[in-house]
Design a protein around this motif. Sequence first.
Motif, PDB file in Angstrom:
ATOM      1  N   LEU A  46       4.329  12.536 -18.136  1.00 49.79           N
ATOM      2  CA  LEU A  46       5.258  12.895 -17.082  1.00 49.79           C
ATOM      3  C   LEU A  46       4.623  12.720 -15.711  1.00 49.79           C
ATOM      4  N   ALA A  47       3.382  12.250 -15.675  1.00 50.94           N
ATOM      5  CA  ALA A  47       2.683  12.098 -14.397  1.00 50.94           C
ATOM      6  C   ALA A  47       3.200  10.878 -13.654  1.00 50.94           C
ATOM      7  N   CYS A  48       3.421  11.014 -12.354  1.00 49.49           N
ATOM      8  CA  CYS A  48       3.825   9.893 -11.511  1.00 49.49           C
ATOM      9  C   CYS A  48       2.555   9.239 -10.982  1.00 49.49           C
ATOM     10  N   THR A  49       2.125   8.170 -11.618  1.00 52.31           N
ATOM     11  CA  THR A  49       0.851   7.563 -11.246  1.00 52.31           C
ATOM     12  C   THR A  49       0.981   6.637 -10.057  1.00 52.31           C
ATOM     13  N   GLY A  50       2.179   6.138  -9.771  1.00 56.13           N
ATOM     14  CA  GLY A  50       2.349   5.245  -8.633  1.00 56.13           C
ATOM     15  C   GLY A  50       2.594   6.045  -7.368  1.00 56.13           C
ATOM     16  N   MET A  51       2.022   5.598  -6.260  1.00 57.31           N
ATOM     17  CA  MET A  51       2.207   6.282  -4.990  1.00 57.31           C
ATOM     18  C   MET A  51       2.773   5.298  -3.979  1.00 57.31           C
ATOM     19  N   ALA A  52       3.881   5.664  -3.359  1.00 55.91           N
ATOM     20  CA  ALA A  52       4.502   4.812  -2.350  1.00 55.91           C
ATOM     21  C   ALA A  52       4.111   5.310  -0.972  1.00 55.91           C
ATOM     22  N   THR A  53       3.664   4.412  -0.123  1.00 56.54           N
ATOM     23  CA  THR A  53       3.247   4.792   1.217  1.00 56.54           C
ATOM     24  C   THR A  53       3.699   3.729   2.198  1.00 56.54           C
ATOM     25  N   PRO A  61      -6.812   0.822  -1.097  1.00 58.69           N
ATOM     26  CA  PRO A  61      -6.277   0.645  -2.439  1.00 58.69           C
ATOM     27  C   PRO A  61      -7.388   0.479  -3.466  1.00 58.69           C
ATOM     28  N   SER A  62      -7.137   0.930  -4.682  1.00 56.31           N
ATOM     29  CA  SER A  62      -8.096   0.768  -5.758  1.00 56.31           C
ATOM     30  C   SER A  62      -8.090  -0.683  -6.228  1.00 56.31           C
ATOM     31  N   TRP A 116      16.410  -4.013   8.917  1.00 54.57           N
ATOM     32  CA  TRP A 116      15.464  -2.900   8.775  1.00 54.57           C
ATOM     33  C   TRP A 116      14.032  -3.319   9.129  1.00 54.57           C
ATOM     34  N   ASN A 117      13.556  -4.391   8.513  1.00 54.98           N
ATOM     35  CA  ASN A 117      12.173  -4.846   8.716  1.00 54.98           C
ATOM     36  C   ASN A 117      11.171  -3.715   8.468  1.00 54.98           C
ATOM     37  N   GLU A 118      11.356  -3.014   7.361  1.00 54.07           N
ATOM     38  CA  GLU A 118      10.474  -1.908   6.994  1.00 54.07           C
ATOM     39  C   GLU A 118       9.733  -2.247   5.709  1.00 54.07           C
ATOM     40  N   SER A 119       8.438  -1.921   5.679  1.00 53.91           N
ATOM     41  CA  SER A 119       7.593  -2.248   4.532  1.00 53.91           C
ATOM     42  C   SER A 119       7.071  -0.986   3.864  1.00 53.91           C
ATOM     43  N   PHE A 120       6.975  -1.051   2.534  1.00 57.62           N
ATOM     44  CA  PHE A 120       6.458   0.052   1.736  1.00 57.62           C
ATOM     45  C   PHE A 120       5.494  -0.516   0.702  1.00 57.62           C
ATOM     46  N   SER A 121       4.442   0.236   0.425  1.00 56.09           N
ATOM     47  CA  SER A 121       3.429  -0.209  -0.526  1.00 56.09           C
ATOM     48  C   SER A 121       3.414   0.726  -1.729  1.00 56.09           C
ATOM     49  N   PHE A 122       3.462   0.135  -2.928  1.00 52.69           N
ATOM     50  CA  PHE A 122       3.481   0.897  -4.169  1.00 52.69           C
ATOM     51  C   PHE A 122       2.283   0.526  -5.034  1.00 52.69           C
ATOM     52  N   GLU A 123       1.636   1.516  -5.622  1.00 51.83           N
ATOM     53  CA  GLU A 123       0.681   1.232  -6.678  1.00 51.83           C
ATOM     54  C   GLU A 123       1.455   0.855  -7.936  1.00 51.83           C
TER      55      GLU A 123
END
Length: 204
Positions: A46-53, A61-62, A116-123
């Motif tokens: 149930l752990a959320c391992t991905g992080m959005a920033t 980043p790893s 929008w021109n908005e960026s998000f980074s996800f693991e």
Amino acid sequence: YPHALFALHNPTPPPPLTPLFPDLSTCPFLPFPSLSLSLLKPTHSLACTGMATKVASTKAPSPDIGRVTVTVLKGRELIAADTFGKSDPYCTLVCRPSSWELVKTQVVRSTVSPEWNESFSFESPDPEHDYIEINVFDYDKLGKHDHLGVVAVPVSAVMRRTDGAFERWFSLLPSLVPGKPVLKSHGDLRIRLEYSGPKSHGNL
């Protein structure tokens, strides 16, 4: 979360889950139907391992975990959900199934062709099975926000490219339910994806 409750009373691991869609290679909602994917693979975690920033984050980043950057550039010919033929659209993004953390863009007022021109980074710990789900909504100050459409993009589609990036228009669909008919156009999203990190064999 029945498996979480199960674990509290029984140390024995629960039985394996059955995938909702064991083979999505022919599902019409995928923009790359030729890819063999199991997007909703079974898991007991149930752990959320991905992080959005936001991309501006200074967190390093790893090198052992893939990372996908999604830039929502603009939309065109979205559904007009408000009076006078306009909408107040915004997008929500999530990297499934590795994470259930939701991020969203700003609301663009009174338009069906927002920028929008908005960026998000996800693991993306599992880029072979992760996918980016983007939903578009019409913001309403009172009441429920109207759903304008959705698109799902497999992370593997950009991971396998030698340049690790691509940009294109994606047609919005009313739902990700396989086989649901598309009765009218829901407009399009212009999206750019960039991937960095471990890659699988067979890059394009």
